[in-house]
Design an enzyme around this catalytic site. Structure first.
Site, PDB file in Angstrom:
ATOM      1  N   HIS A 203       0.818  -1.214   0.000  1.00 28.68           N
ATOM      2  CA  HIS A 203       0.000   0.000   0.000  1.00 28.68           C
ATOM      3  C   HIS A 203       0.849   1.260   0.000  1.00 28.68           C
ATOM      4  O   HIS A 203       0.520   2.240  -0.652  1.00 28.68           O
ATOM      5  CB  HIS A 203      -0.934   0.021   1.214  1.00 28.68           C
ATOM      6  CG  HIS A 203      -2.148  -0.812   1.003  1.00 28.68           C
ATOM      7  ND1 HIS A 203      -2.591  -1.738   1.912  1.00 28.68           N
ATOM      8  CD2 HIS A 203      -3.003  -0.852  -0.025  1.00 28.68           C
ATOM      9  CE1 HIS A 203      -3.671  -2.315   1.443  1.00 28.68           C
ATOM     10  NE2 HIS A 203      -3.947  -1.796   0.275  1.00 28.68           N
ATOM     11  N   ARG A 310      -9.311  -0.524 -15.497  1.00 31.70           N
ATOM     12  CA  ARG A 310      -9.406  -1.910 -15.006  1.00 31.70           C
ATOM     13  C   ARG A 310     -10.464  -1.939 -13.911  1.00 31.70           C
ATOM     14  O   ARG A 310     -10.133  -1.817 -12.727  1.00 31.70           O
ATOM     15  CB  ARG A 310      -8.064  -2.361 -14.439  1.00 31.70           C
ATOM     16  CG  ARG A 310      -6.964  -2.568 -15.477  1.00 31.70           C
ATOM     17  CD  ARG A 310      -5.677  -2.967 -14.761  1.00 31.70           C
ATOM     18  NE  ARG A 310      -4.710  -3.605 -15.610  1.00 31.70           N
ATOM     19  CZ  ARG A 310      -3.601  -3.018 -16.064  1.00 31.70           C
ATOM     20  NH1 ARG A 310      -3.354  -1.758 -15.766  1.00 31.70           N
ATOM     21  NH2 ARG A 310      -2.749  -3.686 -16.807  1.00 31.70           N
ATOM     22  N   ARG A 346     -12.945  -1.464 -19.271  1.00 31.19           N
ATOM     23  CA  ARG A 346     -12.856  -2.909 -19.469  1.00 31.19           C
ATOM     24  C   ARG A 346     -13.838  -3.556 -18.494  1.00 31.19           C
ATOM     25  O   ARG A 346     -13.836  -3.226 -17.306  1.00 31.19           O
ATOM     26  CB  ARG A 346     -11.437  -3.391 -19.172  1.00 31.19           C
ATOM     27  CG  ARG A 346     -11.360  -4.900 -19.220  1.00 31.19           C
ATOM     28  CD  ARG A 346      -9.954  -5.377 -19.125  1.00 31.19           C
ATOM     29  NE  ARG A 346      -9.431  -5.325 -17.767  1.00 31.19           N
ATOM     30  CZ  ARG A 346      -8.183  -5.646 -17.475  1.00 31.19           C
ATOM     31  NH1 ARG A 346      -7.343  -5.984 -18.425  1.00 31.19           N
ATOM     32  NH2 ARG A 346      -7.759  -5.603 -16.229  1.00 31.19           N
ATOM     33  N   GLU A 447      -5.687 -10.866 -26.194  1.00 26.81           N
ATOM     34  CA  GLU A 447      -4.793 -11.336 -25.129  1.00 26.81           C
ATOM     35  C   GLU A 447      -4.432 -12.807 -25.291  1.00 26.81           C
ATOM     36  O   GLU A 447      -3.588 -13.320 -24.563  1.00 26.81           O
ATOM     37  CB  GLU A 447      -5.452 -11.155 -23.755  1.00 26.81           C
ATOM     38  CG  GLU A 447      -5.785  -9.712 -23.455  1.00 26.81           C
ATOM     39  CD  GLU A 447      -6.335  -9.524 -22.052  1.00 26.81           C
ATOM     40  OE1 GLU A 447      -5.598  -9.056 -21.188  1.00 26.81           O
ATOM     41  OE2 GLU A 447      -7.526  -9.851 -21.846  1.00 26.81           O
ATOM     42  N   ASN A 470       0.498  -7.879 -21.756  1.00 30.79           N
ATOM     43  CA  ASN A 470       0.935  -8.640 -20.569  1.00 30.79           C
ATOM     44  C   ASN A 470       0.439 -10.082 -20.690  1.00 30.79           C
ATOM     45  O   ASN A 470       1.180 -11.032 -20.461  1.00 30.79           O
ATOM     46  CB  ASN A 470       0.366  -8.030 -19.285  1.00 30.79           C
ATOM     47  CG  ASN A 470       0.670  -6.559 -19.150  1.00 30.79           C
ATOM     48  OD1 ASN A 470       1.575  -6.074 -19.800  1.00 30.79           O
ATOM     49  ND2 ASN A 470      -0.087  -5.848 -18.332  1.00 30.79           N
ATOM     50  N   ASP A 471      -0.841 -10.214 -21.039  1.00 27.11           N
ATOM     51  CA  ASP A 471      -1.387 -11.561 -21.179  1.00 27.11           C
ATOM     52  C   ASP A 471      -1.007 -12.185 -22.512  1.00 27.11           C
ATOM     53  O   ASP A 471      -0.685 -13.371 -22.567  1.00 27.11           O
ATOM     54  CB  ASP A 471      -2.912 -11.529 -21.031  1.00 27.11           C
ATOM     55  CG  ASP A 471      -3.314 -11.573 -19.566  1.00 27.11           C
ATOM     56  OD1 ASP A 471      -2.672 -12.325 -18.809  1.00 27.11           O
ATOM     57  OD2 ASP A 471      -4.249 -10.845 -19.173  1.00 27.11           O
ATOM     58  N   ARG A 481       2.594 -15.576 -15.815  1.00 27.13           N
ATOM     59  CA  ARG A 481       3.141 -14.272 -15.427  1.00 27.13           C
ATOM     60  C   ARG A 481       3.213 -14.079 -13.916  1.00 27.13           C
ATOM     61  O   ARG A 481       3.808 -13.124 -13.434  1.00 27.13           O
ATOM     62  CB  ARG A 481       2.385 -13.120 -16.122  1.00 27.13           C
ATOM     63  CG  ARG A 481       0.968 -12.899 -15.672  1.00 27.13           C
ATOM     64  CD  ARG A 481       0.204 -11.945 -16.606  1.00 27.13           C
ATOM     65  NE  ARG A 481       0.002 -10.626 -16.057  1.00 27.13           N
ATOM     66  CZ  ARG A 481      -0.964  -9.795 -16.433  1.00 27.13           C
ATOM     67  NH1 ARG A 481      -1.824 -10.140 -17.375  1.00 27.13           N
ATOM     68  NH2 ARG A 481      -1.095  -8.622 -15.888  1.00 27.13           N
ATOM     69  N   CYS A 518      -2.519  -1.760 -24.680  1.00 25.01           N
ATOM     70  CA  CYS A 518      -2.751  -1.227 -23.333  1.00 25.01           C
ATOM     71  C   CYS A 518      -1.971  -2.003 -22.273  1.00 25.01           C
ATOM     72  O   CYS A 518      -2.122  -1.761 -21.091  1.00 25.01           O
ATOM     73  CB  CYS A 518      -4.233  -1.202 -23.001  1.00 25.01           C
ATOM     74  SG  CYS A 518      -4.967  -2.842 -22.939  1.00 25.01           S
TER      75      CYS A 518
HETATM   76  C1  PEP Z   1      -2.760  -7.038 -20.357  1.00 23.79           C
HETATM   77  O1  PEP Z   1      -2.957  -8.251 -20.216  1.00 23.79           O
HETATM   78  O2  PEP Z   1      -1.821  -6.569 -21.029  1.00 23.79           O
HETATM   79  C2  PEP Z   1      -3.651  -6.070 -19.700  1.00 23.79           C
HETATM   80  C3  PEP Z   1      -3.594  -4.791 -19.977  1.00 23.79           C
HETATM   81  O3  PEP Z   1      -4.503  -6.557 -18.760  1.00 23.79           O
HETATM   82  P1  PEP Z   1      -4.054  -6.976 -17.258  1.00 23.79           P
HETATM   83  O4  PEP Z   1      -2.622  -6.603 -17.082  1.00 23.79           O
HETATM   84  O5  PEP Z   1      -4.984  -6.269 -16.351  1.00 23.79           O
HETATM   85  O6  PEP Z   1      -4.282  -8.457 -17.313  1.00 23.79           O
HETATM   86 MG    MG Z   2      -4.840  -8.900 -19.323  1.00 24.16          MG
END
Ligand code: PEP
Ligand code: MG
Length: 595
Positions: A203, A310, A346, A447, A470-471, A481, A518
């Site tokens: 936090h 998010r 989202r 994703e 990221n995904d 991840r 994103c």
């Molecule tokens: C992603 O997967 O790149 C994304 C933006 O979503 P999150 O990181 O919330 O899974």
């Molecule tokens: Mg994602």
């Protein structure tokens, strides 16, 4: 190295939790843990009853103290939300009920019972892989400590408010409770924070970042070495803290700080200018957020709207998901704060590591959550959760431009059912006579490899794409991840990833729809030139990255970026690709990448 006076300079390495450089004097906060010995209650039922009453009033006092603090904050601020979590925990009948039962059954003192309950949670939480959940143990520990202090009759330390903190102070503590941080952030003298404990997702880190206050966490043992008033140099970007810096250290630090500030100012001057390459290619730079509190900072950094809200992160700390009204109020407030700029919401990306505390307990444990019931899959299974959110979004759309984005799509069929849910939400609103806007762009997050390789088909069924790198990278490279053992496999420059990105952009453009990134990759300046070459219309990132990414785009030529993409695709190994990108970025933009 020698220090300013008789003391040698010592540098502590921690985690850079919030960027910025400050040279100040240490303001130590003694947050030593309170402890209490075990005591058997030998006075029979009367003493047991009295002990139970003592515990009840300590809990009631803690509730009152936190309630009082809570009232001082904007109800939508991070601080208020954290304090609400603590209040919920305190009011949880399980906690008090179990504590009273232990006093009754074992005839032991209230202090000892509280310590035992906290320790019980400790092993469950600290074994967790995920930093975020591991850090949530701190909340329970904090609640226990608060009740304990009251039982022992300590002064109300939340009244830190009464203390004056001299300007130019760097607060140093072993650990800080969220309530401590909430109070500290209201004080004007605090210019930086360092703690021995904590991770990027603590936090203290989250709150300092949101406020733009330089912060280093995890600087192990620092608090033991520091005294109040000691000179200290903190670099929140590098995660380093130098105690008793020598005159040479100070000179070097100040030079670097000067460059850092001047660079920041030069970037600020770009705030009102578009991210447009030298040869006229325009890229929209949007902000990622999970909290309405952060919007003004996003706009200050020049965000042209929200590219990724998010929504699920608003509710993970809570016992229950919000109802339609609560969803609606948040979305409307966000849209109004954006004052005509677009907002991309989202829909709830629940599942995998993201579950509200109450539902997590009720949800069946999946053997492989990253490949399980998450994102749109979860929402399609739990319509009671999904439809209220969709109704709220349709209603909020009356207040300004917005888009709906579905996460974790793996087929066009899911996208179609998701859109049917929007139609169902619309029908319900019509029947209820509530005003709403029917005409909202609906997008798919790309994703999964399945979504990437069917992008040409998906593009004909939706209004825009946003690539969650990221995904996407996790699934293309088949690594988890959340698992630090395979973290090195996060390889944005893997040819399979680059090819997927290019195919998605080509498919989107062939169908005439825009496409964004994103994921974290969008805000990493190392990849800006390449993303420009691939042809993205929009990049969405945390606010602090926007000015630098804009600077790079404005200094680039899109045609050269496209030629560079061909060179990258010609590399055989990931290492070769990464090296090529690093060298090219250093050659073209080195002066901006190294403050
Ligand atoms: C992603 O997967 O790149 C994304 C933006 O979503 P999150 O990181 O919330 O899974
Ligand atoms: Mg994602």
């Amino acid at each position: 190295m020698t220090g300013t006076g008789t003391q040698a300079a010592v540098t502590f390495r921690g985690v850079g939790a919030s960027p910025g450089m400050v040279l100040g004097s240490a303001y130590t906060l003694d947050r030593a843990r309170v402890s209490a010995p075990m005591r058997h209650l030998s006075g029979g039922p009367t003493e047991v009853q009295a002990e139970k009453a003592r515990l009840k009033s300590a809990v009631a006092l803690a509730t009152e103290q936190l309630d009082r603090l809570h009232r001082r904050f904007d109800p939508r601020s991070d601080q208020a939300l954290i304090l609400e979590t603590h209040l919920l925990m305190l009011k949880d009948p399980m906690f008090l009920g179990e504590a009273l039962r232990l006093i009754e059954q074992e005839a032991i003192n209230a202090e000892w019972v509280v310590c035992r309950l906290v320790a019980r949670f400790k092993s469950a939480f600290t074994d967790m892989e995920n930093d975020y959940f591991r850090e949530r143990y701190a909340d329970i520990e904090y609640i226990g400590e608060r009740v304990l202090r009251n039982l022992l009759g300590y002064r109300d330390d939340l009244e830190l408010d009464g203390d004056d903190i001299p300007s130019g102070s760097v607060v140093v503590a072993r650990d800080l409770s969220p309530a401590d941080v909430a109070v500290l952030l209201r004080k004007s003298g605090v210019e930086g924070i360092v703690t021995d404990m904590g991770a990027k997702t603590s936090h203290v880190a989250i709150l300092a970042r949101a406020r733009g206050l330089p912060c280093v966490v995890g600087a192990a043992n620092l608090s033991n070495a520091v005294h109040r008033g000691d000179l200290i140099a903190l670099d929140g970007q590098q995660g380093s803290v130098t105690l008793h810096p020598s005159p040479e250290d100070i000179e070097r630090f100040q030079e670097q700080r000067h460059r850092y500030l001047a660079f920041g100012q030069s970037l600020n001057a770009l705030k009102e200018l578009p991210a447009c390459s030298e040869d006229g290619v325009r890229v929209q730079l949007m902000g990622n957020t999970e909290h309405i509190d952060h919007l003004s900072s996003l706009l200050d950094h020049g965000a042209e709207g929200i590219g990724l809200f998010r929504t699920e992160l608003l509710f993970l700390d809570r016992q229950e998901l919000p109802d339609e009204e609560e969803h609606f109020e948040i979305y409307r407030a966000a849209i109004e704060a954006l004052d005509g700029r677009p907002a991309t919401f989202r829909t709830l990306d629940l599942g995998s590591d993201k579950m509200p505390s109450a539902s997590a307990a009720l949800t069946e444990r999946e053997p492989n959550p990253a490949l399980g019931l998450r994102g749109l899959r979860y929402c399609l299974r739990h319509r009671d959760v999904f439809i209220p959110q969709l109704k709220a979004l349709l209603r909020a759309a009356c207040h300004g431009p917005m888009r709906i984005l579905f996460p974790m799509i793996s087929s066009i069929d899911e996208l179609i059912v998701g859109k049917e849910c929007i139609a169902e939400a619309r029908a319900q609103l019509e029947a209820e006579g509530k005003p709403f806007c029917a005409d909202i762009p609906v997008g798919a997050m790309i994703e999964t490899p399945a979504a990437a390789w069917s992008a040409d088909k998906l593009a004909r069924a939706c209004d825009f794409f946003s690539i969650g790198t990221n995904d996407l990278i996790q699934y293309v490279l088949a690594f988890d991840r959340q698992n630090h053992q395979v973290a090195h496999l996060y390889q944005p420059m893997h040819v399979a990833v680059v090819r997927a990105l290019e195919f998605v952009v080509q498919s989107a453009h062939a169908a005439g729809i825009p496409v964004a990134v994103c994921g974290e990759m969008a805000g990493d300046p190392l990849y800006t030139f390449l993303l420009l070459g691939i042809g993205f219309d929009e990049l969405s990132m945390v606010g602090a990255q926007i000015p630098l990414v804009k600077r790079l785009i404005r200094a680039a030529r899109a045609q050269e970026a496209r030629d560079f993409l061909d060179q990258v695709k010609g590399c055989d190994s990931v290492e070769q690709c990464e090296l090529l990108v690093q060298e090219e970025m250093a050659r073209r933009f080195g002066k901006w990448l190294d403050y």
